[in-house]
Design a protein around this motif. Structure first.
Motif, short mmCIF file in Angstrom:
data_model
loop_
_atom_site.label_atom_id
_atom_site.label_comp_id
_atom_site.label_asym_id
_atom_site.label_seq_id
_atom_site.Cartn_x
_atom_site.Cartn_y
_atom_site.Cartn_z
N MET A 16 0.83 -1.20 0.00
CA MET A 16 0.00 0.00 0.00
C MET A 16 0.87 1.25 0.00
N GLY A 17 1.92 1.24 0.82
CA GLY A 17 2.82 2.39 0.88
C GLY A 17 3.55 2.61 -0.43
N LYS A 18 4.06 1.52 -1.02
CA LYS A 18 4.76 1.63 -2.29
C LYS A 18 3.83 2.15 -3.39
N THR A 19 2.61 1.62 -3.41
CA THR A 19 1.65 2.04 -4.43
C THR A 19 1.29 3.51 -4.27
N ALA A 20 1.09 3.93 -3.01
CA ALA A 20 0.75 5.34 -2.76
C ALA A 20 1.85 6.27 -3.25
N MET A 21 3.11 5.89 -3.03
CA MET A 21 4.23 6.73 -3.46
C MET A 21 4.32 6.77 -4.98
N LYS A 22 4.09 5.63 -5.64
CA LYS A 22 4.10 5.61 -7.10
C LYS A 22 2.98 6.48 -7.68
N MET A 23 1.81 6.41 -7.04
CA MET A 23 0.69 7.25 -7.49
C MET A 23 1.03 8.73 -7.31
N LEU A 24 1.67 9.06 -6.18
CA LEU A 24 2.01 10.46 -5.91
C LEU A 24 3.01 10.97 -6.95
#
Length: 329
Positions: free
Chosen positions: A296-304
């Motif tokens: 979830m954290g990795k995905t959030a950073m990629k989205m950002l």
């Protein structure tokens, strides 16, 4: 003339240093003092100056992560995922403990608008996010875990309702019909959705919902789980299984069960939610819903990063897993 920090300090009856600490989100300020400063900011219409020359130690590569309670171990996995992807892409991460205060979120929004940070990932409650202005959708801001379903702000999360439903249906499959729910605070979207999943599972199984079996404790602190279990197990017809919306509550439930001379899962089955590291360390080990916090954290950073690059970003739901262990076999 636009108001200055000195004007805010004079209006609030505090020092300029105190105003500065409030603006920087310091936890050393008493809530009463913070409220006075925030009231002065609102009344005077103070905003960070456009030419704010605060040093940008990482240039335009600084990401802020808003955490509602830094003591909650659930958030550490998400933050590790964010930091991992950020580091790989040359970004630095700064962590802030908002304690669910909307005034602090608005301050951090100002920092983003003034380009003191490149982007924000928010883990704060839905009710807090609802107070933010609509303009946030145009800014590099991503919600993670908690989100406002009525907002166009992109988010990454799991399907909390389905996860809770999976947990309760598993208990039903083991023959349990008296299933209780220990929940937290309805200000959190996850709590609302997990209760919906609990109710939906019982309805699908044709089991009447006993409102006395639903214990809303307001938070997820360990002692609250103990208290909820004592209330449930002293009822005239106590439940045979308890589903808690967080592992910390579930562990509190387990402690109370043992203190009351009962066995898990022989006398009562227990399921938690999150799969904290503690869940597998207990005897018996805790059956729980695993949230893929690192992903979830990795995905959030990629989205950002996509959002910061001006690309369109779509919200994402990541798959959960029911971890069956000894507490509910």
């Amino acid at each position: 003339m636009r108001p200055s920090i000195s004007d805010v300090a004079k209006h609030a009856g505090v020092s300029t240093a105190t105003v500065s600490r409030v603006l920087n989100g310091s936890n050393s300020i008493r809530p009463h003092t913070r409220d006075k400063v925030q009231q002065a900011i609102d009344e005077l219409g103070y905003t960070l100056p456009e030419n704010n020359n605060a040093p940008k130690l990482f240039g335009n590569k600084l990401v802020m992560v808003l955490v509602p309670n830094i003591d909650n171990p659930f958030y550490s996995g998400i933050v590790k995922g964010i930091e991992s992807t950020a580091k790989e892409n040359g970004y630095a991460v700064i962590l802030t403990n908002t304690q669910g205060e909307s005034s602090l979120e608005k301050h951090y929004l100002d920092l983003l608008k003034q380009k003191q940070v490149s982007g924000v990932i928010s883990l704060t409650p839905m009710m807090t996010q609802q107070t933010l202005p609509d303009e946030i959708q145009k800014l590099p801001w991503i919600s993670c875990s908690e989100y406002n379903p009525e907002s166009p702000v992109p988010y990454v999360s799991i399907n909390h309702k389905q996860a809770a439903k999976d947990a309760v249906l598993y208990l039903v499959s083991k023959g349990h019909e008296r299933v209780a729910l220990v929940t937290s605070d309805s200000n959190y979207l996850y709590a609302q959705q997990r209760e919906e999943g609990y109710r939906s599972a019982l309805q699908d199984a044709g089991i009447p919902i006993n409102e006395d079996y639903i214990q809303a404790m307001g938070d997820i602190d360990f002692p609250l789980g103990e208290l909820a279990a004592r209330r449930l197990l002293t009822q005239p017809e106590p439940p045979t299984a308890i589903f808690a919306v967080a592992d910390m509550l579930a562990i509190g439930v387990m402690k109370a069960v043992y203190q009351m001379g009962k066995e898990i899962p022989k006398d009562i089955a227990v399921i938690g939610f999150d799969d904290l590291p503690l869940a597998s360390m207990f005897i018996p080990s805790l059956t729980t819903i695993r949230q893929p916090t690192l992903d979830m954290g990795k995905t959030a950073m990629k989205m950002l990063m996509k959002k910061m690059a001006g690309e369109d970003v779509t919200s994402q739901i990541i798959h959960h897993t029911l971890m069956v262990r000894s507490s509910a076999k």
